[in-house]
Design a protein around this motif. Structure first.
Motif, PDB file in Angstrom:
ATOM      1  N   UNK A 116       0.831  -1.211   0.000  1.00  0.00           N
ATOM      2  CA  UNK A 116       0.000   0.000   0.000  1.00  0.00           C
ATOM      3  C   UNK A 116       0.864   1.259   0.000  1.00  0.00           C
ATOM      4  N   UNK A 117       2.014   1.217   0.697  1.00  0.00           N
ATOM      5  CA  UNK A 117       2.942   2.360   0.674  1.00  0.00           C
ATOM      6  C   UNK A 117       3.553   2.524  -0.720  1.00  0.00           C
ATOM      7  N   UNK A 118       3.893   1.406  -1.360  1.00  0.00           N
ATOM      8  CA  UNK A 118       4.399   1.463  -2.739  1.00  0.00           C
ATOM      9  C   UNK A 118       3.344   2.072  -3.646  1.00  0.00           C
ATOM     10  N   UNK A 119       2.094   1.653  -3.483  1.00  0.00           N
ATOM     11  CA  UNK A 119       0.998   2.207  -4.286  1.00  0.00           C
ATOM     12  C   UNK A 119       0.899   3.720  -4.086  1.00  0.00           C
ATOM     13  N   UNK A 120       1.084   4.178  -2.853  1.00  0.00           N
ATOM     14  CA  UNK A 120       1.051   5.609  -2.577  1.00  0.00           C
ATOM     15  C   UNK A 120       2.190   6.346  -3.273  1.00  0.00           C
ATOM     16  N   UNK A 121       3.392   5.760  -3.258  1.00  0.00           N
ATOM     17  CA  UNK A 121       4.545   6.389  -3.916  1.00  0.00           C
ATOM     18  C   UNK A 121       4.348   6.438  -5.420  1.00  0.00           C
ATOM     19  N   UNK A 122       3.822   5.355  -6.003  1.00  0.00           N
ATOM     20  CA  UNK A 122       3.580   5.325  -7.454  1.00  0.00           C
ATOM     21  C   UNK A 122       2.497   6.334  -7.812  1.00  0.00           C
ATOM     22  N   UNK A 123       1.451   6.406  -7.007  1.00  0.00           N
ATOM     23  CA  UNK A 123       0.377   7.380  -7.251  1.00  0.00           C
ATOM     24  C   UNK A 123       0.914   8.811  -7.207  1.00  0.00           C
ATOM     25  N   UNK A 124       1.789   9.092  -6.264  1.00  0.00           N
ATOM     26  CA  UNK A 124       2.382  10.433  -6.170  1.00  0.00           C
ATOM     27  C   UNK A 124       3.192  10.751  -7.431  1.00  0.00           C
ATOM     28  N   UNK A 125       3.973   9.788  -7.922  1.00  0.00           N
ATOM     29  CA  UNK A 125       4.765  10.006  -9.148  1.00  0.00           C
ATOM     30  C   UNK A 125       3.852  10.212 -10.349  1.00  0.00           C
ATOM     31  N   UNK A 126       2.762   9.454 -10.408  1.00  0.00           N
ATOM     32  CA  UNK A 126       1.807   9.637 -11.502  1.00  0.00           C
ATOM     33  C   UNK A 126       1.294  11.071 -11.494  1.00  0.00           C
TER      34      UNK A 126
ATOM     35  N   UNK B 176       2.852  13.661 -10.511  1.00  0.00           N
ATOM     36  CA  UNK B 176       3.925  14.569 -10.931  1.00  0.00           C
ATOM     37  C   UNK B 176       4.159  14.557 -12.435  1.00  0.00           C
ATOM     38  N   UNK B 177       3.993  13.399 -13.068  1.00  0.00           N
ATOM     39  CA  UNK B 177       4.327  13.313 -14.497  1.00  0.00           C
ATOM     40  C   UNK B 177       3.101  13.171 -15.394  1.00  0.00           C
ATOM     41  N   UNK B 178       1.914  13.180 -14.805  1.00  0.00           N
ATOM     42  CA  UNK B 178       0.700  12.974 -15.591  1.00  0.00           C
ATOM     43  C   UNK B 178       0.582  13.996 -16.706  1.00  0.00           C
ATOM     44  N   UNK B 179       0.107  13.542 -17.813  1.00  0.00           N
ATOM     45  CA  UNK B 179      -0.130  14.392 -18.984  1.00  0.00           C
ATOM     46  C   UNK B 179      -1.301  13.820 -19.753  1.00  0.00           C
ATOM     47  N   UNK B 180      -1.267  13.959 -21.055  1.00  0.00           N
ATOM     48  CA  UNK B 180      -2.396  13.476 -21.850  1.00  0.00           C
ATOM     49  C   UNK B 180      -2.421  11.955 -22.029  1.00  0.00           C
ATOM     50  N   UNK B 181      -1.365  11.260 -21.642  1.00  0.00           N
ATOM     51  CA  UNK B 181      -1.317   9.809 -21.806  1.00  0.00           C
ATOM     52  C   UNK B 181      -2.042   9.080 -20.688  1.00  0.00           C
ATOM     53  N   UNK B 182      -2.029   7.760 -20.774  1.00  0.00           N
ATOM     54  CA  UNK B 182      -2.654   6.896 -19.782  1.00  0.00           C
ATOM     55  C   UNK B 182      -1.631   6.480 -18.738  1.00  0.00           C
ATOM     56  N   UNK B 183      -1.902   6.774 -17.490  1.00  0.00           N
ATOM     57  CA  UNK B 183      -1.142   6.286 -16.343  1.00  0.00           C
ATOM     58  C   UNK B 183      -2.182   5.884 -15.315  1.00  0.00           C
TER      59      UNK B 183
ATOM     60  N   UNK C  53       6.893  14.382 -29.203  1.00  0.00           N
ATOM     61  CA  UNK C  53       8.334  14.267 -28.979  1.00  0.00           C
ATOM     62  C   UNK C  53       8.604  13.270 -27.857  1.00  0.00           C
ATOM     63  N   UNK C  54       9.841  12.858 -27.767  1.00  0.00           N
ATOM     64  CA  UNK C  54      10.278  11.893 -26.754  1.00  0.00           C
ATOM     65  C   UNK C  54       9.832  12.337 -25.365  1.00  0.00           C
ATOM     66  N   UNK C  55       9.410  11.356 -24.569  1.00  0.00           N
ATOM     67  CA  UNK C  55       9.004  11.611 -23.190  1.00  0.00           C
ATOM     68  C   UNK C  55       9.877  10.741 -22.276  1.00  0.00           C
ATOM     69  N   UNK C  56      11.110  11.202 -21.975  1.00  0.00           N
ATOM     70  CA  UNK C  56      12.017  10.378 -21.179  1.00  0.00           C
ATOM     71  C   UNK C  56      11.490  10.066 -19.781  1.00  0.00           C
ATOM     72  N   UNK C  57      10.592  10.900 -19.275  1.00  0.00           N
ATOM     73  CA  UNK C  57      10.037  10.649 -17.948  1.00  0.00           C
ATOM     74  C   UNK C  57       9.220   9.349 -17.916  1.00  0.00           C
ATOM     75  N   UNK C  58       8.653   8.956 -19.050  1.00  0.00           N
ATOM     76  CA  UNK C  58       7.888   7.708 -19.119  1.00  0.00           C
ATOM     77  C   UNK C  58       8.822   6.507 -18.954  1.00  0.00           C
TER      78      UNK C  58
END
Length: 137
Positions: A31-41, A43-50, A69-74
């Protein structure tokens, strides 16, 4: 153009023992990992699917997009999930026409036990002529 499609089964470890009775929702570390991944999503969310969600007691991440253009953050995010959750596994296909020497191929990133390796996706490469016809000038 940068196109990507993938999924990850987010796992705390590769240990097969179910300390939570088969329900990942009861695992505090996951659940803590899920929270960390959600926080990163966030931060980097855009028009794509996350999309991170629980399905049948398991945590899955789905990602996809098509950018000009390239999205190195993905690519970094895919690897980061493996570091956060070292039992994770999944795949992501990437087509990046701005990657010198690889602009005519689809790459596949494999995540096994959180570690990512990269290969050419032979079924979809070379993009021209497999996916698209050559330009006629």
């Amino acid at each position: 153009m940068f196109e990507y499609h993938g999924w990850i089964n987010v796992q705390e470890s590769a240990d097969a023992d179910d300390e939570d009775g088969g329900n990942g929702l009861g695992n505090d570390r996951l659940r803590r990992i899920a929270g960390a991944v959600t926080a990163r999503i966030g931060e980097i969310a855009g028009p794509g699917l996350l999309d991170l969600r629980w399905m049948n007691g398991e945590l899955f991440l789905h990602l996809g997009g098509f950018h000009n253009h390239r999205a190195p953050e993905v690519l970094a995010f895919f690897r980061e999930v493996g570091r956060l959750a070292p039992g994770s596994y999944g795949v992501m296909h990437v087509r990046d026409d701005e990657d010198p020497g690889r602009e005519n191929e689809v790459r596949v990133l494999h995540m096994v036990r959180g570690r990512v390796t990269e290969d050419t996706e032979r079924a979809l490469s070379p993009c021209i002529p497999v996916l698209e016809d050559p330009c006629l000038e």
